[in-house]
Scaffold this motif. Structure first.
Motif, PDB file in Angstrom:
ATOM      1  N   LEU A  82      10.668  41.540  34.203  1.00 61.44           N
ATOM      2  CA  LEU A  82      11.407  41.146  32.973  1.00 61.44           C
ATOM      3  C   LEU A  82      12.677  41.297  32.910  1.00 61.44           C
ATOM      4  O   LEU A  82      13.761  40.557  32.381  1.00 61.44           O
ATOM      5  CB  LEU A  82      10.502  41.993  31.840  1.00 61.44           C
ATOM      6  N   LEU A  83      13.406  42.512  33.353  1.00 63.14           N
ATOM      7  CA  LEU A  83      14.710  42.819  33.362  1.00 63.14           C
ATOM      8  C   LEU A  83      15.475  41.928  34.138  1.00 63.14           C
ATOM      9  O   LEU A  83      16.485  41.888  33.724  1.00 63.14           O
ATOM     10  CB  LEU A  83      14.831  44.353  33.935  1.00 63.14           C
ATOM     11  N   ALA A  84      14.915  41.770  35.307  1.00 61.52           N
ATOM     12  CA  ALA A  84      15.755  40.713  36.243  1.00 61.52           C
ATOM     13  C   ALA A  84      16.045  39.265  35.547  1.00 61.52           C
ATOM     14  O   ALA A  84      16.884  38.858  35.667  1.00 61.52           O
ATOM     15  CB  ALA A  84      14.755  40.371  37.580  1.00 61.52           C
ATOM     16  N   GLY A  85      15.330  38.893  34.588  1.00 62.45           N
ATOM     17  CA  GLY A  85      15.327  37.527  33.774  1.00 62.45           C
ATOM     18  C   GLY A  85      16.239  37.795  32.527  1.00 62.45           C
ATOM     19  O   GLY A  85      16.271  36.922  31.531  1.00 62.45           O
ATOM     20  N   ALA A  90      12.230  36.691  42.006  1.00 65.73           N
ATOM     21  CA  ALA A  90      12.263  35.556  41.286  1.00 65.73           C
ATOM     22  C   ALA A  90      13.549  35.085  40.515  1.00 65.73           C
ATOM     23  O   ALA A  90      13.620  33.856  40.059  1.00 65.73           O
ATOM     24  CB  ALA A  90      11.085  35.465  40.386  1.00 65.73           C
ATOM     25  N   TRP A  91      14.353  36.047  40.115  1.00 70.49           N
ATOM     26  CA  TRP A  91      15.515  35.976  39.574  1.00 70.49           C
ATOM     27  C   TRP A  91      16.775  36.037  40.558  1.00 70.49           C
ATOM     28  O   TRP A  91      17.273  37.066  40.566  1.00 70.49           O
ATOM     29  CB  TRP A  91      15.680  36.773  38.384  1.00 70.49           C
ATOM     30  N   PRO A  92      17.082  35.015  41.500  1.00 68.84           N
ATOM     31  CA  PRO A  92      18.263  35.424  42.347  1.00 68.84           C
ATOM     32  C   PRO A  92      19.564  35.647  41.848  1.00 68.84           C
ATOM     33  O   PRO A  92      20.463  36.206  42.604  1.00 68.84           O
ATOM     34  CB  PRO A  92      18.148  33.960  43.357  1.00 68.84           C
ATOM     35  N   GLU A  93      20.026  35.465  40.661  1.00 73.01           N
ATOM     36  CA  GLU A  93      21.034  35.754  40.110  1.00 73.01           C
ATOM     37  C   GLU A  93      21.408  37.156  39.882  1.00 73.01           C
ATOM     38  O   GLU A  93      22.424  37.673  39.608  1.00 73.01           O
ATOM     39  CB  GLU A  93      21.098  34.965  38.439  1.00 73.01           C
ATOM     40  N   VAL A  94      20.302  38.068  39.955  1.00 74.31           N
ATOM     41  CA  VAL A  94      20.603  39.472  39.469  1.00 74.31           C
ATOM     42  C   VAL A  94      20.418  40.079  40.937  1.00 74.31           C
ATOM     43  O   VAL A  94      19.586  39.881  41.771  1.00 74.31           O
ATOM     44  CB  VAL A  94      19.637  39.920  38.851  1.00 74.31           C
ATOM     45  N   SER A  95      21.253  41.248  41.153  1.00 71.71           N
ATOM     46  CA  SER A  95      21.273  42.111  42.321  1.00 71.71           C
ATOM     47  C   SER A  95      20.262  43.058  41.939  1.00 71.71           C
ATOM     48  O   SER A  95      20.544  44.053  41.326  1.00 71.71           O
ATOM     49  CB  SER A  95      22.620  42.186  42.613  1.00 71.71           C
ATOM     50  N   PRO A  96      19.330  43.426  42.706  1.00 70.84           N
ATOM     51  CA  PRO A  96      18.466  44.601  42.896  1.00 70.84           C
ATOM     52  C   PRO A  96      19.444  45.729  43.469  1.00 70.84           C
ATOM     53  O   PRO A  96      19.910  45.456  44.680  1.00 70.84           O
ATOM     54  CB  PRO A  96      17.338  44.042  43.467  1.00 70.84           C
ATOM     55  N   VAL A  97      19.519  46.915  42.954  1.00 72.29           N
ATOM     56  CA  VAL A  97      20.198  48.117  43.352  1.00 72.29           C
ATOM     57  C   VAL A  97      19.120  49.074  43.478  1.00 72.29           C
ATOM     58  O   VAL A  97      18.349  49.225  42.460  1.00 72.29           O
ATOM     59  CB  VAL A  97      21.407  48.469  42.810  1.00 72.29           C
ATOM     60  N   VAL A  98      18.773  49.912  44.529  1.00 77.85           N
ATOM     61  CA  VAL A  98      18.198  51.056  44.395  1.00 77.85           C
ATOM     62  C   VAL A  98      18.668  52.375  44.683  1.00 77.85           C
ATOM     63  O   VAL A  98      19.759  52.497  45.598  1.00 77.85           O
ATOM     64  CB  VAL A  98      17.076  50.837  45.611  1.00 77.85           C
ATOM     65  N   ARG A  99      18.343  53.300  43.856  1.00 77.27           N
ATOM     66  CA  ARG A  99      18.538  54.793  43.909  1.00 77.27           C
ATOM     67  C   ARG A  99      17.601  55.456  44.698  1.00 77.27           C
ATOM     68  O   ARG A  99      16.676  55.900  43.995  1.00 77.27           O
ATOM     69  CB  ARG A  99      19.182  55.253  42.454  1.00 77.27           C
ATOM     70  N   PRO A 100      17.619  55.909  45.703  1.00 74.56           N
ATOM     71  CA  PRO A 100      16.799  56.961  46.364  1.00 74.56           C
ATOM     72  C   PRO A 100      17.076  58.285  45.704  1.00 74.56           C
ATOM     73  O   PRO A 100      17.940  58.548  45.103  1.00 74.56           O
ATOM     74  CB  PRO A 100      17.295  57.066  47.936  1.00 74.56           C
ATOM     75  N   ALA A 101      15.826  59.080  45.954  1.00 72.94           N
ATOM     76  CA  ALA A 101      15.781  60.213  45.360  1.00 72.94           C
ATOM     77  C   ALA A 101      17.141  61.406  45.751  1.00 72.94           C
ATOM     78  O   ALA A 101      17.419  62.294  45.227  1.00 72.94           O
ATOM     79  CB  ALA A 101      14.582  60.777  45.460  1.00 72.94           C
ATOM     80  N   VAL A 136       7.439  53.993  47.575  1.00 73.95           N
ATOM     81  CA  VAL A 136       6.578  52.893  47.792  1.00 73.95           C
ATOM     82  C   VAL A 136       6.530  51.971  46.861  1.00 73.95           C
ATOM     83  O   VAL A 136       6.149  50.653  46.890  1.00 73.95           O
ATOM     84  CB  VAL A 136       5.082  53.451  48.144  1.00 73.95           C
ATOM     85  N   GLU A 137       6.947  52.217  45.304  1.00 69.37           N
ATOM     86  CA  GLU A 137       6.713  51.222  44.448  1.00 69.37           C
ATOM     87  C   GLU A 137       8.283  50.570  44.333  1.00 69.37           C
ATOM     88  O   GLU A 137       8.254  49.346  43.627  1.00 69.37           O
ATOM     89  CB  GLU A 137       6.690  52.058  43.156  1.00 69.37           C
ATOM     90  N   VAL A 138       8.996  50.789  45.264  1.00 66.94           N
ATOM     91  CA  VAL A 138      10.284  49.866  45.367  1.00 66.94           C
ATOM     92  C   VAL A 138       9.881  48.441  45.551  1.00 66.94           C
ATOM     93  O   VAL A 138      10.522  47.368  45.415  1.00 66.94           O
ATOM     94  CB  VAL A 138      11.364  50.616  46.085  1.00 66.94           C
ATOM     95  N   LEU A 139       9.157  48.439  46.631  1.00 60.36           N
ATOM     96  CA  LEU A 139       8.673  46.882  47.288  1.00 60.36           C
ATOM     97  C   LEU A 139       8.118  46.239  46.433  1.00 60.36           C
ATOM     98  O   LEU A 139       8.776  45.065  46.256  1.00 60.36           O
ATOM     99  CB  LEU A 139       7.612  47.248  48.433  1.00 60.36           C
ATOM    100  N   PRO A 140       7.112  46.477  45.471  1.00 58.34           N
ATOM    101  CA  PRO A 140       6.879  45.408  44.687  1.00 58.34           C
ATOM    102  C   PRO A 140       7.672  45.163  43.548  1.00 58.34           C
ATOM    103  O   PRO A 140       7.779  43.852  43.035  1.00 58.34           O
ATOM    104  CB  PRO A 140       5.309  46.084  44.027  1.00 58.34           C
ATOM    105  N   ALA A 141       8.463  46.361  43.127  1.00 53.14           N
ATOM    106  CA  ALA A 141       9.725  45.864  42.165  1.00 53.14           C
ATOM    107  C   ALA A 141      10.557  44.907  42.937  1.00 53.14           C
ATOM    108  O   ALA A 141      10.849  43.812  42.331  1.00 53.14           O
ATOM    109  CB  ALA A 141      10.373  47.239  41.891  1.00 53.14           C
ATOM    110  N   LEU A 142      10.976  45.125  44.167  1.00 54.99           N
ATOM    111  CA  LEU A 142      12.001  44.129  44.737  1.00 54.99           C
ATOM    112  C   LEU A 142      11.277  42.703  44.755  1.00 54.99           C
ATOM    113  O   LEU A 142      11.977  41.676  44.440  1.00 54.99           O
ATOM    114  CB  LEU A 142      12.389  44.623  46.107  1.00 54.99           C
TER     115      LEU A 142
END
Length: 253
Positions: A33-36, A65-76, A54-60
């Motif tokens: 939702l946020l990606a759109g 589906a929204w290539p206009e947004v850049s996913p960024v991940v913050r590890p712990a 492990v939840e990062v994978l399904p989130a990515l």
């Protein structure tokens, strides 16, 4: 196929302003939702949230589906094992928290790079390589990884120039909440001493040509930071937006 271009890294290098949002709600529905919603970047946070690596994978996968947004991940944490797994999931941009020194910055750089430049473990069938479909992924991966380091203590600010100068560091993210605590004002990132420290860091980073970013829910301060020089500026957190919206709805009735 070619390794996908890192849009976030390209925008940093071009000095384009990118407006971001924080994702702390697990699962794949909220990230999708946020990606759109039109933001330039969305951080999947595994440090201060219940979201596990492990939840990062399904989130990515949902955000793809929204290539206009850049996913960024913050590890712990600045942990090469966590970093290796998240990169294999296909993350190209990482924000690593609580970096205190140039030595820790160099360790972070080594963790995101394949040998001989680093220590990232090599695997073939990962989402990062599109399960082997990317031509010469191992050879091209390092160039598209974007590494942002988070400075959020007095010690980190004292070492700011040295941290920012480490080869392979693409940007510096300032953490207001932890910085406030480190400066003796826990829970008060709006304290004048904290604000002065943040503004000074942004100004210094602009002077030395290193991209800077921040997360603040204070819209006026977000605009102030942008005026001073932040080029990746996060302005909201999903849980906070949800809470504000629900409270406002209830108040109307």
């Amino acid at each position: 196929m070619k390794n996908p271009r890192n849009r976030f890294k390209a925008a940093l290098q071009a000095g384009r302003q990118q407006i971001g949002l924080w994702n702390t709600i697990g699962g794949n529905t909220v990230p999708e939702l946020l990606a759109g919603c039109g933001f330039d970047w969305v951080v999947i946070d595994t440090e201060h949230s219940p979201v596990e690596a492990v939840e990062v994978l399904p989130a990515l996968q949902a955000m793809a589906a929204w290539p206009e947004v850049s996913p960024v991940v913050r590890p712990a944490f600045n942990d090469p094992v966590l970093i290796k797994r998240i990169l294999d999931f296909g993350a190209q941009t990482l924000v690593l928290p609580y970096i205190q020194s140039a030595e820790e910055a160099r360790a972070a750089v080594r963790a995101v790079r394949y040998p001989p430049a680093g220590i990232r473990g090599v695997a073939g069938m990962t989402r990062a390589s599109r399960y082997g479909a990317v031509d010469d992924y191992i050879a091209s991966a390092n160039a598209e990884i974007c590494l942002v380091l988070q400075v959020e203590t007095r010690a980190a600010l004292d070492a700011l120039d040295e941290i920012a100068a480490v080869e392979g560091v693409d940007g510096i993210f300032i953490g207001p909440a932890d910085l406030a605590a480190s400066l003796g004002h826990p829970g008060n990132p709006g304290h004048p001493e904290v604000v002065t420290a943040i503004e000074g860091a942004i100004t210094r980073l602009k002077e030395i040509g290193k991209p800077s970013g921040i997360l603040t829910l204070n819209e006026a301060f977000a605009r102030r930071c942008m005026e001073l020089g932040t080029t990746f500026t996060a302005v909201g957190v999903d849980l906070a937006v949800l809470a504000d919206g629900v409270k406002a709805l209830r108040a109307r009735f």
